[in-house]
Design an enzyme around this catalytic site. Sequence first.
Site, PDB file in Angstrom:
ATOM      1  N   GLY A 241      -1.832  -1.283   1.559  1.00 23.77           N
ATOM      2  CA  GLY A 241      -1.569   0.057   1.062  1.00 23.77           C
ATOM      3  C   GLY A 241      -1.174   1.001   2.179  1.00 23.77           C
ATOM      4  O   GLY A 241      -0.577   0.591   3.183  1.00 23.77           O
ATOM      5  N   GLY A 245      -5.246   5.209   3.507  1.00 29.10           N
ATOM      6  CA  GLY A 245      -6.207   4.425   2.740  1.00 29.10           C
ATOM      7  C   GLY A 245      -6.832   3.319   3.550  1.00 29.10           C
ATOM      8  O   GLY A 245      -8.052   3.099   3.507  1.00 29.10           O
ATOM      9  N   GLY A 246      -6.017   2.607   4.319  1.00 28.35           N
ATOM     10  CA  GLY A 246      -6.528   1.510   5.139  1.00 28.35           C
ATOM     11  C   GLY A 246      -7.505   1.976   6.187  1.00 28.35           C
ATOM     12  O   GLY A 246      -8.549   1.359   6.412  1.00 28.35           O
ATOM     13  N   GLU A 265      -3.347  -4.056   5.700  1.00 27.26           N
ATOM     14  CA  GLU A 265      -1.922  -3.916   5.999  1.00 27.26           C
ATOM     15  C   GLU A 265      -1.520  -2.523   5.559  1.00 27.26           C
ATOM     16  O   GLU A 265      -1.666  -2.167   4.395  1.00 27.26           O
ATOM     17  CB  GLU A 265      -1.113  -4.983   5.264  1.00 27.26           C
ATOM     18  CG  GLU A 265       0.369  -4.919   5.573  1.00 27.26           C
ATOM     19  CD  GLU A 265       1.209  -5.589   4.519  1.00 27.26           C
ATOM     20  OE1 GLU A 265       2.165  -4.958   4.047  1.00 27.26           O
ATOM     21  OE2 GLU A 265       0.900  -6.739   4.159  1.00 27.26           O
ATOM     22  N   CYS A 302       6.774  -3.477   1.984  1.00 25.28           N
ATOM     23  CA  CYS A 302       6.242  -3.179   3.312  1.00 25.28           C
ATOM     24  C   CYS A 302       7.180  -3.663   4.410  1.00 25.28           C
ATOM     25  O   CYS A 302       7.048  -3.251   5.565  1.00 25.28           O
ATOM     26  CB  CYS A 302       4.855  -3.799   3.481  1.00 25.28           C
ATOM     27  SG  CYS A 302       4.782  -5.538   3.027  1.00 25.28           S
ATOM     28  N   GLU A 393       7.010   5.233   8.854  1.00 26.85           N
ATOM     29  CA  GLU A 393       7.511   4.754   7.585  1.00 26.85           C
ATOM     30  C   GLU A 393       7.666   5.864   6.549  1.00 26.85           C
ATOM     31  O   GLU A 393       6.795   6.713   6.389  1.00 26.85           O
ATOM     32  CB  GLU A 393       6.564   3.684   7.019  1.00 26.85           C
ATOM     33  CG  GLU A 393       6.981   3.141   5.670  1.00 26.85           C
ATOM     34  CD  GLU A 393       5.926   2.237   5.054  1.00 26.85           C
ATOM     35  OE1 GLU A 393       6.309   1.242   4.416  1.00 26.85           O
ATOM     36  OE2 GLU A 393       4.717   2.526   5.211  1.00 26.85           O
TER      37      GLU A 393
END
Length: 525
Positions: A241, A245-246, A265, A302, A393
């Site tokens: 995600g 969040g990670g 990831e 991703c 990103e």
Amino acid sequence: MNLTGKQIIGLTFSAEGSTVFQSLNPTTGEKLPTQFHAATLAELDQAAHKAQIAFQVYRQKSGTEKALFLEKIAEEIDNLGDDLINIATAETGLPAGRIAGERGRTTGQLRLFAQLLRDGSWVNARIETAIPDRQPLPKVDIRMMHRALGPVGVFGASNFPLAFSVAGGDTASALAAGCPVIVKAHSAHPGTSELVGSAIQQAALKSKMPEGVFSLLHGSGTVIGSALVQHPVIKAIGFTGSYQGGMALFNLAVKRPVPIPVYAEMGSTNPVFILPKIMQEKGALIAQQFAASVTLGVGQFCTNPGMMIINQSGASQGFKSDLSKEFRHAKGGVMLTKGIQDAYHKGVAKHLEKESVTVMAEGDEGGGFTAVKPVLFETNGQAVDANPELSEEIFGPASVLVETQSKEELLHIAQNLEGHLTATVHGTPEELTEYADLLELLEQKVGRLIINGFPTGVEVCHAMMHGGPFPATTDSRSTSVGTAAIYRFTRPVSYQNFPENLLPDELKTNNPLRVWRLVNGAFQQ
């Protein structure tokens, strides 16, 4: 097939919570009819308790027994037929062909892990036999292999409702390792999650697996997801995600009284370097393929290439013209959720705030409630050096063309890259040799290095590395795709001076399972 909207806790269904929610069709903006109950902390405790009990049984299952379980899961998913396709397309806006292909990938990786288990050599067995009369000290008999960690928490991903979700790579690899799994379903596709979860439940029942080997919970990531990470029964986490969040899950995990690994990831820009001679020879084709890679699946991969770096040359103006044309003709489409659409628009706006960044070309938005249009930005090496956020990103069909003035400036950009999942270099054989220093730099920055191709499309196989240095992932030593993912959820254990009858079969002297082992420094079967 009717949906229950309930949690799957072992072999039972549960709906104790009063909070309910509905999924949204991203194409129409309409809510889908089923109301799903958010899990309570008591339901999480039930799932964790069952998983803890199941682990003591499941960890002792043979490779063949676990392989049959994984194959039965794949079979039950296939048996869902059009019901799965229909609910997944309604919840995600993805076309039926994409969902069917992703279902094949999901069942394929389950069957690939089953093959790994049947072979059995994945345990990395090592044996050092005793030498009692060795001088000056005797050598003991010591043997080592990988064993399961314990119950694992898995978070379903938004962009892969099947292959990185309930029965996706994290679940498949954890079950293969011998770990029960509790999945926190993604709230964007709870119906898809329930159908797949029910298939796993049926497979567990038919394979005579212990109750609690699998559970599925709905609800908020900040509530039930956080509690899952902090639950003392859970021994590892798998997550795909956003960076935010990670890192939130990672920080919770390391602050536990007993910290646990989080394999998160968290996204990647996946830079693509185009060298001058290959640009001159194949520029039009590269431009076409690059635009197709950026806009594939509305850029919701991703491995989407979010940055291209080129050197200014005699061919660069024509190449830029080709790129502009391809992006002007490119189609956008519906994004998976309104939240992802909003984040895309914010990312595009943030880039446009930079004076040195211009829009080189825009594509067609297309129709739909969460539709977006492809965007290609243009900037220079100095701007990227001054604004590192330009290499961050934007999740969606956007990319940045960076034009540098020299090989040295191009290498400087590569040197300053953060961690990414992939990097790609296009060049002639002579150029690749000339730019060997670029390849050496990129090898230190990514998990997968690609020559004359594009990063979208991740082969599920034994040799795949889908991971990378931080901030692409929280642990660059592991992959989330391919059979090596099994080692996320194992730990090595050594057995010293054990009687033969108490050793695991993989370590017994007569090698009844015929696995490959490292015996006194030499591999043998």
